[in-house]
Enzyme design. Structure first.
Site, PDB file in Angstrom:
ATOM      1  N   LYS A 264       0.858  -1.188   0.000  1.00 33.94           N
ATOM      2  CA  LYS A 264       0.000   0.000   0.000  1.00 33.94           C
ATOM      3  C   LYS A 264       0.894   1.237   0.000  1.00 33.94           C
ATOM      4  O   LYS A 264       1.693   1.434   0.908  1.00 33.94           O
ATOM      5  CB  LYS A 264      -0.908   0.007   1.241  1.00 33.94           C
ATOM      6  CG  LYS A 264      -1.659   1.331   1.455  1.00 33.94           C
ATOM      7  CD  LYS A 264      -2.599   1.299   2.670  1.00 33.94           C
ATOM      8  CE  LYS A 264      -3.217   2.682   2.942  1.00 33.94           C
ATOM      9  NZ  LYS A 264      -4.085   2.714   4.139  1.00 33.94           N
ATOM     10  N   ASP A 269      -2.529  10.331   3.521  1.00 29.36           N
ATOM     11  CA  ASP A 269      -3.936   9.945   3.721  1.00 29.36           C
ATOM     12  C   ASP A 269      -4.648  10.998   4.569  1.00 29.36           C
ATOM     13  O   ASP A 269      -4.550  11.013   5.792  1.00 29.36           O
ATOM     14  CB  ASP A 269      -3.992   8.575   4.413  1.00 29.36           C
ATOM     15  CG  ASP A 269      -5.434   8.080   4.603  1.00 29.36           C
ATOM     16  OD1 ASP A 269      -6.353   8.722   4.047  1.00 29.36           O
ATOM     17  OD2 ASP A 269      -5.617   7.052   5.281  1.00 29.36           O
ATOM     18  N   LYS A 276     -10.094  13.117   7.948  1.00 28.16           N
ATOM     19  CA  LYS A 276      -9.607  12.730   9.275  1.00 28.16           C
ATOM     20  C   LYS A 276      -9.558  13.959  10.180  1.00 28.16           C
ATOM     21  O   LYS A 276      -9.417  15.080   9.691  1.00 28.16           O
ATOM     22  CB  LYS A 276      -8.179  12.166   9.160  1.00 28.16           C
ATOM     23  CG  LYS A 276      -8.086  10.774   8.598  1.00 28.16           C
ATOM     24  CD  LYS A 276      -6.628  10.312   8.559  1.00 28.16           C
ATOM     25  CE  LYS A 276      -6.498   8.923   7.970  1.00 28.16           C
ATOM     26  NZ  LYS A 276      -7.178   7.864   8.730  1.00 28.16           N
ATOM     27  N   ASP A 287       1.626   6.410   5.478  1.00 30.12           N
ATOM     28  CA  ASP A 287       0.646   5.477   4.928  1.00 30.12           C
ATOM     29  C   ASP A 287       1.164   4.781   3.666  1.00 30.12           C
ATOM     30  O   ASP A 287       0.433   4.022   3.023  1.00 30.12           O
ATOM     31  CB  ASP A 287      -0.670   6.221   4.652  1.00 30.12           C
ATOM     32  CG  ASP A 287      -1.884   5.329   4.849  1.00 30.12           C
ATOM     33  OD1 ASP A 287      -1.748   4.274   5.498  1.00 30.12           O
ATOM     34  OD2 ASP A 287      -2.968   5.688   4.357  1.00 30.12           O
ATOM     35  N   ASP A 346     -12.185   7.245   3.720  1.00 23.06           N
ATOM     36  CA  ASP A 346     -10.965   7.021   4.492  1.00 23.06           C
ATOM     37  C   ASP A 346     -10.561   5.541   4.511  1.00 23.06           C
ATOM     38  O   ASP A 346      -9.466   5.205   4.937  1.00 23.06           O
ATOM     39  CB  ASP A 346     -11.163   7.550   5.928  1.00 23.06           C
ATOM     40  CG  ASP A 346      -9.852   7.752   6.645  1.00 23.06           C
ATOM     41  OD1 ASP A 346      -8.787   7.700   5.985  1.00 23.06           O
ATOM     42  OD2 ASP A 346      -9.884   7.981   7.880  1.00 23.06           O
ATOM     43  N   GLU A 348      -9.472   3.793   2.193  1.00 25.19           N
ATOM     44  CA  GLU A 348      -8.960   3.854   0.824  1.00 25.19           C
ATOM     45  C   GLU A 348      -7.906   2.793   0.540  1.00 25.19           C
ATOM     46  O   GLU A 348      -7.682   2.444  -0.614  1.00 25.19           O
ATOM     47  CB  GLU A 348      -8.389   5.255   0.545  1.00 25.19           C
ATOM     48  CG  GLU A 348      -6.930   5.474   0.964  1.00 25.19           C
ATOM     49  CD  GLU A 348      -6.683   5.338   2.464  1.00 25.19           C
ATOM     50  OE1 GLU A 348      -7.652   5.423   3.236  1.00 25.19           O
ATOM     51  OE2 GLU A 348      -5.516   5.141   2.858  1.00 25.19           O
ATOM     52  N   ARG A 350      -7.789  -0.423   1.121  1.00 18.23           N
ATOM     53  CA  ARG A 350      -8.352  -1.627   0.496  1.00 18.23           C
ATOM     54  C   ARG A 350      -8.780  -1.349  -0.946  1.00 18.23           C
ATOM     55  O   ARG A 350      -8.763  -2.238  -1.781  1.00 18.23           O
ATOM     56  CB  ARG A 350      -9.519  -2.143   1.354  1.00 18.23           C
ATOM     57  CG  ARG A 350     -10.639  -1.152   1.522  1.00 18.23           C
ATOM     58  CD  ARG A 350     -11.551  -1.482   2.706  1.00 18.23           C
ATOM     59  NE  ARG A 350     -10.998  -0.998   3.977  1.00 18.23           N
ATOM     60  CZ  ARG A 350     -11.589  -1.159   5.151  1.00 18.23           C
ATOM     61  NH1 ARG A 350     -12.740  -1.797   5.231  1.00 18.23           N
ATOM     62  NH2 ARG A 350     -11.020  -0.686   6.253  1.00 18.23           N
TER      63      ARG A 350
HETATM   64  N1  BES Z   1      -4.209   4.651   6.882  1.00 16.59           N
HETATM   65  C1  BES Z   1      -5.362   4.432   7.674  1.00 16.59           C
HETATM   66  C2  BES Z   1      -5.117   3.445   8.801  1.00 16.59           C
HETATM   67  C3  BES Z   1      -4.314   3.928   9.956  1.00 16.59           C
HETATM   68  C4  BES Z   1      -4.896   4.714  10.928  1.00 16.59           C
HETATM   69  C5  BES Z   1      -3.007   3.563  10.095  1.00 16.59           C
HETATM   70  C6  BES Z   1      -4.164   5.134  12.009  1.00 16.59           C
HETATM   71  C7  BES Z   1      -2.279   3.986  11.177  1.00 16.59           C
HETATM   72  C8  BES Z   1      -2.862   4.767  12.142  1.00 16.59           C
HETATM   73  C9  BES Z   1      -6.499   3.883   6.814  1.00 16.59           C
HETATM   74  O1  BES Z   1      -6.528   4.334   5.516  1.00 16.59           O
HETATM   75  C10 BES Z   1      -7.767   4.323   7.468  1.00 16.59           C
HETATM   76  O2  BES Z   1      -8.001   5.494   7.524  1.00 16.59           O
HETATM   77  N2  BES Z   1      -8.564   3.386   7.960  1.00 16.59           N
HETATM   78  C11 BES Z   1      -9.777   3.694   8.627  1.00 16.59           C
HETATM   79  C12 BES Z   1     -10.794   2.686   8.199  1.00 16.59           C
HETATM   80  C13 BES Z   1     -12.189   3.028   8.617  1.00 16.59           C
HETATM   81  C14 BES Z   1     -12.676   4.247   7.883  1.00 16.59           C
HETATM   82  C15 BES Z   1     -13.088   1.842   8.353  1.00 16.59           C
HETATM   83  C16 BES Z   1      -9.525   3.641  10.129  1.00 16.59           C
HETATM   84  O3  BES Z   1      -8.755   2.795  10.569  1.00 16.59           O
HETATM   85  O4  BES Z   1     -10.066   4.471  10.818  1.00 16.59           O
HETATM   86 ZN    ZN Z   2      -4.719   4.884   4.719  1.00 14.88          ZN
HETATM   87 MN    MN Z   3      -7.589   6.166   5.316  1.00 12.01          MN
END
Ligand code: BES
Ligand code: ZN
Ligand code: MN
Length: 495
Positions: A264, A269, A276, A287, A346, A348, A350
């Site tokens: 990835k 992000d 966020k 990210d 967010d 994204e 996947r």
């Molecule tokens: N890059 C983030 C995941 C992440 C969050 C990594 C905090 C490290 C620290 C990912 O793209 C994301 O935002 N995931 C969301 C998914 C949710 C919207 C289902 C998350 O984890 O909040």
């Molecule tokens: Zn991300």
């Molecule tokens: Mn994200």
């Protein structure tokens, strides 16, 4: 930094500082006994004073001992002898490097010959080199006044003649992993205005030139031609153009099915329209650490000239809330043909990985491993020590877990049960891109599993392990050690 293996008596080793172990209870290791004998009991006398008891990681530097060639002798605490393990050994090496006085440019290690159950010379020397590189790593900070490089330039590792070949092999492995980890750290630490998808593409090309990999860096047009509608959906919210990187290290037998690593590479992000919160958002420059770990692992196997076929795939773009960005409710058509209702922009990671997983099919892989900073939920579930591991094949999961144990870069196996799949149901498309708060890292893995049905596949969620926050903020280079060890083991099996 220059490393070498030498067979010499400890007292004759010329260096600014030599490092020798002492167990708890002031118990001398063999090398410490030899130094003590050569120096007319100087070490035993210091220990008697009570200044050093041998607690794990404690250290004491002695200067100008008579009868010893080195200018300084560092006593490093190893903890209880009965509990001495590779883990404690690594901790002692780390503590010793940190405690080296500023003036030391050449150091000699005399602690890799200490017996550790379930370890050997090759592993001990590999761990030593890797930990030294990890500990001395410096962030290439963009400051007006450049930081001084570490003063340490030369490391000598003492090993018996009969162990020389094993020590050399260990050194090669440790340095290769260390180089891969350093590259992954560097890429992670770069600011997102420099480390863009275009930049990652250039890095892949540079690696390919150095190590003779095959490389393709696809631009937006070429990605469109492939039909990667899900990946492009994420990319459309940014003015930075996306890239799809294909790296190939083909040093295995002809016709040998490759292992495919998928990274990835979200270079920033923001969350997109599902923006966020502002606090700590800078950390979302990390990210792209999955992509960085693929490049780092390629560097390591390039250094080792590993006899194996490996393909690296990186989907890289920004996740931004531009006027053209995808919105909650939008439906994307992935390269596989499956449609995805975007309920949260967010989620994204996947969305870009699913198209890379479909692309992986064309290599008829023996296994596919994707690496992604995928979910905050993984950090809540497992904290910062293990990476989360999911797989559609138990044997592959166990192989990766074992590689992580051996490399001291551990993962923890989480369930990918059918029961979770219904959380991704959508009334409007084949699936939604989120599955609610419950089991957030599992439903993310479930989403990916739908695109990985044609091969053995594993997914590493490295959201908690790829970087550190707070005072020690920075990339960790994980899971390059796990991935490299996995590939080294596979190459050994193929022999
Ligand atoms: N890059 C983030 C995941 C992440 C969050 C990594 C905090 C490290 C620290 C990912 O793209 C994301 O935002 N995931 C969301 C998914 C949710 C919207 C289902 C998350 O984890 O909040
Ligand atoms: Zn991300
Ligand atoms: Mn994200």
């Amino acid at each position: 930094m220059e490393f070498s293996i030498k067979n010499t008596n400890p007292e004759k080793l010329a260096a600014d500082c030599i490092i020798v172990g002492v167990f708890e209870g002031s118990k001398l290791t063999d090398a410490a006994k030899m130094l003590d004998a050569a120096s007319n009991k100087a070490i035993v006398n210091v220990l008697k004073s009570g200044d050093m008891e041998g607690k794990l990681g404690a250290s004491l530097v002695l200067h100008g001992l008579a009868g010893i060639a080195a200018a300084r002798v560092m006593l490093i605490g190893l903890g209880k002898q009965a509990e001495f393990s590779e883990k404690n050994y690594r901790q002692a090496v780390r503590a010793a490097v940190k405690a080296l006085p500023k003036g030391v440019t050449t150091a000699g290690f005399l602690i890799n010959e200490i017996t550790i159950e379930q370890s050997d010379t090759q592993s001990k020397v590999a761990q030593l080199a890797e930990v030294v590189l990890d500990t001395t790593y410096q962030i290439n900070a963009i400051k007006q006044k450049k930081a001084q490089p570490t003063s340490l330039v030369k490391i000598t590792i003492v090993a018996d003649k009969t162990e020389h070949a094993a020590a050399e092999a260990g050194l090669k492995h440790g340095l290769a992993i260390g180089a891969g980890v350093n590259l992954a750290k560097d890429l992670g630490n770069l600011p997102p205005n420099i480390c863009t998808p275009t930049y990652l593409g250039k890095q892949a090309k540079e690696l390919a030139k150095t190590y003779d990999f095959k490389v393709e860096v696809l631009d937006r047009k070429e990605i469109e031609k492939l039909g990667m509608g899900s990946f492009l959906g994420v990319a459309q919210g940014s003015v930075e153009p996306p890239r799809f990187i294909v790296l190939q290290h083909l040093k295995g037998k002809k016709g040998e099915k490759p292992i495919v690593l998928v990274g990835k590479g979200i270079t920033f992000d923001t969350g997109g329209i599902s923006l966020k919160p502002g606090g700590d958002m800078d950390e979302m420059k990390y990210d792209m650490c999955g992509a960085a770990s693929v490049l780092g692992t390629f560097k390591a196997i390039g250094e080792l000239d590993l006899a194996i076929n490996v393909v690296g795939l990186i989907a890289t773009c920004e996740n931004m809330p531009d006027a053209g960005a995808i919105k909650p409710g939008d439906i994307l058509t992935s390269m596989s043909g499956l449609t995805i209702e975007v309920l949260n922009t967010d989620a994204e990671g996947r969305l870009i990985l699913c198209d890379a997983l479909t692309y992986a099919e064309r290599f008829e892989p023996s296994a596919v491993v994707d690496i992604a900073t995928l979910t905050g939920a993984c950090v809540i579930a497992l904290g910062h020590h293990p990476s989360g591991l999911f797989s559609n094949k138990d044997a592959l999961a166990h192989e990766l877990l074992a590689a992580g144990e051996a490399a001291h870069d551990r993962a923890w196996h989480l369930p990918l049960w059918e029961e979770f799949q219904t959380q991704l149901d959508s009334n409007f498309a084949d699936m939604a891109n989120i599955g609610g708060r419950a089991g957030g890292s599992i439903t993310a893995a479930c989403f990916l599993s739908r695109f990985a049905k044609k091969y053995d596949w594993a997914h590493l969620d490295i959201a908690g392990t790829a970087w550190k926050s707070g005072k020690e903020k920075g990339g960790t280079g994980r899971p390059v050690p796990l991935l490299t060890t996995f590939l080294v083991n596979r190459a050994a099996k193929a022999k």
